[in-house]
Design an enzyme around this catalytic site. Structure first.
Site, PDB file in Angstrom:
ATOM      1  N   GLU A  14       0.830  -1.212   0.000  1.00 63.54           N
ATOM      2  CA  GLU A  14       0.000   0.000   0.000  1.00 63.54           C
ATOM      3  C   GLU A  14       0.862   1.258   0.000  1.00 63.54           C
ATOM      4  OE1 GLU A  14      -3.041   0.443  -0.591  1.00 63.54           O
ATOM      5  OE2 GLU A  14      -3.614  -1.654  -0.651  1.00 63.54           O
ATOM      6  N   TYR A  36      -6.022   6.499   4.921  1.00 59.98           N
ATOM      7  CA  TYR A  36      -6.076   5.568   3.797  1.00 59.98           C
ATOM      8  C   TYR A  36      -5.318   4.273   4.117  1.00 59.98           C
ATOM      9  CZ  TYR A  36      -4.915   3.066  -0.320  1.00 59.98           C
ATOM     10  OH  TYR A  36      -4.752   2.024  -1.181  1.00 59.98           O
ATOM     11  N   ASP A  89      -8.843   6.630  -2.161  1.00 55.94           N
ATOM     12  CA  ASP A  89      -7.648   7.098  -2.876  1.00 55.94           C
ATOM     13  C   ASP A  89      -8.121   7.695  -4.202  1.00 55.94           C
ATOM     14  OD1 ASP A  89      -8.367   4.935  -4.423  1.00 55.94           O
ATOM     15  OD2 ASP A  89      -6.353   4.090  -4.546  1.00 55.94           O
TER      16      ASP A  89
END
Ligand code: SF4
Length: 353
Positions: free
Chosen positions: A40, A123, A141
């Protein structure tokens, strides 16, 4: 936002599509918390195709948070160079160190403890906690913003705080509480492969019967963008100075700031090659010119052959390296470009950014 499609219609349509179409990616094959976290962080601002090679090499060398915490930042930069946005790498190093200090080396299965780690924002917390631990936290995102903006025909700029909050609320509402990790990945995958910025494949989209912009407007017009300000441009003079045995002098930039923790050619922000004298260098011929764009500024770099051993308090230290040693360093993007433009042969995978 008006006439929003109910989550109960969106969830099965999206998850069915995801089950049949998702890409086979290395971090999906074995989604341990550490692998998901690293993927990520690498995927922020970077395309999947560019990340895969970096991810595999990184995981081979740093298979656990402890392996990363025990490594020098300099070595990590060598594995990150080329991905850009180096603050991400420094934060990941700091976050892994905190995992070792606070959680015995295990990524915490607790959103609050995880969100308290360096570099973990809303996030990243949502992505890792939902994918690795099945916790019902949403993500937002660029891909998800695009999908929701089009699905709900959101005509306000998502960078505005009120719009951004409304998008997060909608992402929370849509999230499938039974399969949160898959749902989040499905939203991102749809944005990356179907609901693309240009030429979205609406005919193939599992949400097309619920999509408002498709009925009422032009998909490509969303999400709404405000005009980007012109980035300031700076002149930089760089030096290619070699030792008698053909090693190239490089300086290590301080960890904070632009290109922090990366090696770079001795350079000064100036229009005049004479400025290299400030670094104790005698200037020769100009051998290359390049431009390098960062998010907020553009550098116009002129590279000169020079002689002497550089010194400057703008760098942590200087060392001289052979070309094959440079290939394994975290080399700053502008220096990589300038060296290549001057005809120095460096392998492709290290550097850039
Ligand atoms: S129908 Fe088109 S615009 Fe709407 S969500 Fe699907 S791909 Fe995006």
């Amino acid at each position: 936002m008006s006439k929003e499609a109910p989550p109960a219609l969106i969830r099965p349509a999206l998850l069915d599509w995801y089950d049949g179409h998702h890409r086979d990616l290395p971090w999906r094959r074995d989604p341990t918390p550490w692998r998901v976290w690293v993927s990520e962080i690498m995927l922020q601002q970077t395309r999947v195709e560019s990340v895969i090679g970096y991810f595999n090499r990184f995981m081979e060398r740093f298979p656990t948070p402890r392996d990363l915490a025990e490594a020098e930042l300099d070595e990590l930069m060598g594995y990150w160079a080329g991905l850009g946005y180096y603050a991400r790498a420094r934060n990941l190093h700091a976050g892994a160190t905190q995992v070792v200090e606070r959680h015995g080396g295990r990524v915490p299965d607790d959103p609050e403890a995880f969100a308290a780690l360096k570099g973990v924002g809303r996030y990243t917390c949502g992505a890792v906690q939902s994918i690795a631990f099945g916790r019902p936290l949403s993500v937002l995102d660029g891909n998800v913003i695009r999908v929701i903006s089009r699905l709900d025909y959101v005509t306000e700029d998502p960078k505005l705080s009120a719009t951004n909050k409304a998008l997060w609320r909608r992402a929370d509402d849509l999230l499938d509480p039974d399969r949160p990790g898959d749902f989040n990945q499905a939203m991102m995958e749809l944005g990356a492969t179907v609901c693309t910025p240009r030429a979205p494949k609406c005919l193939l989209c599992p949400l097309n019967t619920h999509c408002q912009v498709l009925r009422e407007g032009e998909p490509e017009s969303l999400p709404m963008k405000t005009k980007r300000k012109k980035r300031p441009q700076y002149d930089v003079i760089a030096a290619l100075s070699e030792t008698e045995d053909n090693r190239i002098w490089l300086g290590l930039r301080p960890t904070s700031g632009l290109l922090g923790g990366l090696w770079s050619l001795p350079s000064v922000r100036s229009e005049h090659p004479d400025s290299l004298a400030e670094m104790g260098l005698r200037c020769g011929d100009e051998i290359a010119q390049i431009q390098h764009g960062f998010t907020h500024q553009v550098w116009s770099v002129r590279l000169y052959r020079a002689t002497g051993r550089p010194q400057s308090d703008q760098f942590d230290r200087f060392s001289a390296f052979t070309v094959s040693e440079i290939a394994h360093l975290g080399l700053a993007g502008p220096s990589l470009k300038a060296l290549r433009a001057a005809g120095v042969k460096l392998p492709h995978r290290r550097g850039a950014g």
